[in-house]
Scaffold this motif. Structure first.
Motif, PDB file in Angstrom:
ATOM      1  N   GLN A 220       0.807  -1.215   0.000  1.00  0.00           N
ATOM      2  CA  GLN A 220       0.000   0.000   0.000  1.00  0.00           C
ATOM      3  C   GLN A 220       0.840   1.266   0.000  1.00  0.00           C
ATOM      4  O   GLN A 220       0.318   2.366  -0.184  1.00  0.00           O
ATOM      5  CB  GLN A 220      -0.960  -0.003   1.212  1.00  0.00           C
ATOM      6  CG  GLN A 220      -0.279   0.154   2.560  1.00  0.00           C
ATOM      7  CD  GLN A 220       0.188  -1.164   3.167  1.00  0.00           C
ATOM      8  OE1 GLN A 220       0.367  -2.161   2.474  1.00  0.00           O
ATOM      9  NE2 GLN A 220       0.381  -1.169   4.488  1.00  0.00           N
ATOM     10  N   LEU A 222       2.838   4.323  -1.129  1.00  0.00           N
ATOM     11  CA  LEU A 222       2.956   5.095  -2.368  1.00  0.00           C
ATOM     12  C   LEU A 222       4.395   5.529  -2.608  1.00  0.00           C
ATOM     13  O   LEU A 222       4.784   5.813  -3.733  1.00  0.00           O
ATOM     14  CB  LEU A 222       2.045   6.325  -2.307  1.00  0.00           C
ATOM     15  CG  LEU A 222       0.557   6.053  -2.060  1.00  0.00           C
ATOM     16  CD1 LEU A 222      -0.235   7.356  -2.057  1.00  0.00           C
ATOM     17  CD2 LEU A 222      -0.007   5.082  -3.088  1.00  0.00           C
ATOM     18  N   GLY A 257       2.442   7.323   2.405  1.00  0.00           N
ATOM     19  CA  GLY A 257       1.184   6.997   1.733  1.00  0.00           C
ATOM     20  C   GLY A 257       0.661   5.608   2.038  1.00  0.00           C
ATOM     21  O   GLY A 257      -0.208   5.099   1.322  1.00  0.00           O
ATOM     22  N   CYS A 258       1.150   4.987   3.102  1.00  0.00           N
ATOM     23  CA  CYS A 258       0.716   3.615   3.425  1.00  0.00           C
ATOM     24  C   CYS A 258      -0.751   3.551   3.845  1.00  0.00           C
ATOM     25  O   CYS A 258      -1.423   2.553   3.605  1.00  0.00           O
ATOM     26  CB  CYS A 258       1.573   3.042   4.546  1.00  0.00           C
ATOM     27  SG  CYS A 258       3.177   2.433   3.994  1.00  0.00           S
ATOM     28  N   ASP A 260      -4.339   4.170   3.335  1.00  0.00           N
ATOM     29  CA  ASP A 260      -5.169   4.451   2.158  1.00  0.00           C
ATOM     30  C   ASP A 260      -6.421   5.195   2.550  1.00  0.00           C
ATOM     31  O   ASP A 260      -7.538   4.675   2.496  1.00  0.00           O
ATOM     32  CB  ASP A 260      -5.515   3.153   1.431  1.00  0.00           C
ATOM     33  CG  ASP A 260      -6.106   3.417   0.044  1.00  0.00           C
ATOM     34  OD1 ASP A 260      -6.048   4.575  -0.419  1.00  0.00           O
ATOM     35  OD2 ASP A 260      -6.627   2.467  -0.561  1.00  0.00           O
TER      36      ASP A 260
END
Length: 264
Positions: A220, A222, A257-258, A260
């Motif tokens: 996940q 980013l 960005g993990c 979501d």
């Protein structure tokens, strides 16, 4: 932006290596005197020597204590009775199948990752509110929201920190003291290297091991790489500064960005 912490005293728990050491260096660069903490006095002395070489003008105070105990917390408070910035960074992690986590291990993770920070907040927060200024930070994790299947006991403690920091922020309401948690993403430290190799195998070169870990175990993300300790420290120094005076009760992300979600 000038992140000026001249005249402030900070305490960073679990700062003999990794993220904690990077935070200590960042706070010192901003002008704070920094209490550096770890259990091993010899290792702590080596860390302080390294930090002084890295930040020649920095003021570092080694405070060796096991903050997983009440006695250790009392020792730190005696050694540093006046702290303006408390960074509760101490934490342990490790992979364990969910059904194999014993009662003792659940308790150990809670004692070190959660209760250690609560004890110090209980000691220092009234002193901060009495002076009308202070910063309390809890280093949480994206694992507080995206619970990792391989270490749910760790994820549980980081979720708890979000509740603890929000609650203490309410306790400090209107006093000039802010309390926040930092949602740190997967970060490249020595301990994380061992953790990654345990999951993906030690036969791989590091760059490949990191790539496999991020793609298979943290897909996940980013950022698609491990975060550096300095990237975590940058946010902590900002939140510790006068410029972050309107940020309190928050869970602020530096997670690559993990998580979501638009709002954690």
């Amino acid at each position: 932006m000038r992140l000026d912490l001249e005249g402030r005293t900070a305490l960073v728990t679990g700062s003999s290596q990794g993220i904690g050491a990077a935070i200590a260096a960042g706070l010192a660069r901003a002008g704070a005197q920094v209490g550096v903490n770890g259990r091993d006095a010899d290792r702590l002395a080596d860390t302080v020597e390294t930090l002084r070489a890295e930040v020649p003008d920095g003021m570092f105070v080694p405070v060796a204590a096991d903050l997983g105990t009440e006695e250790g917390a009392a020792h730190v408070v005696d050694a540093l009775p006046e702290v303006d910035i408390l960074v509760n960074n101490l934490g342990i992690f490790g992979a364990r199948p969910a059904l194999e986590i014993s009662d003792d291990e659940w308790r150990r993770y809670f004692e070190i990752n959660v209760l250690a920070g609560i004890r110090l907040t209980r000691a220092y927060l009234p002193r901060m509110t009495g002076r009308g200024w202070g910063r309390v930070l809890y280093i949480a994790s994206e694992s507080a929201v995206v619970i990792p299947a391989e270490m749910i006991h760790y994820g549980m403690t980081k979720t708890a920190l979000l509740a603890v920091s929000r609650g203490f922020a309410k306790e400090a309401a209107g006093t000039g003291v802010t309390v926040n948690s930092v949602l740190a993403g997967p970060t490249h430290t020595e301990g994380v290297e061992d953790f990654v190799y345990d999951l993906v195998g030690r036969e791989l070169p590091w760059d490949e091991a990191e790539r496999v870990f991020m793609s298979e175990h943290r897909p996940q993300s980013l950022l698609r790489r491990l975060i550096t300790p300095e990237e975590i420290a940058n946010l902590v120094v900002y939140l510790s500064s006068p410029l972050a005076s309107a940020t309190t009760g928050g869970a602020v992300r530096v997670d690559g960005g993990c998580i979501d979600a638009i709002i954690p």
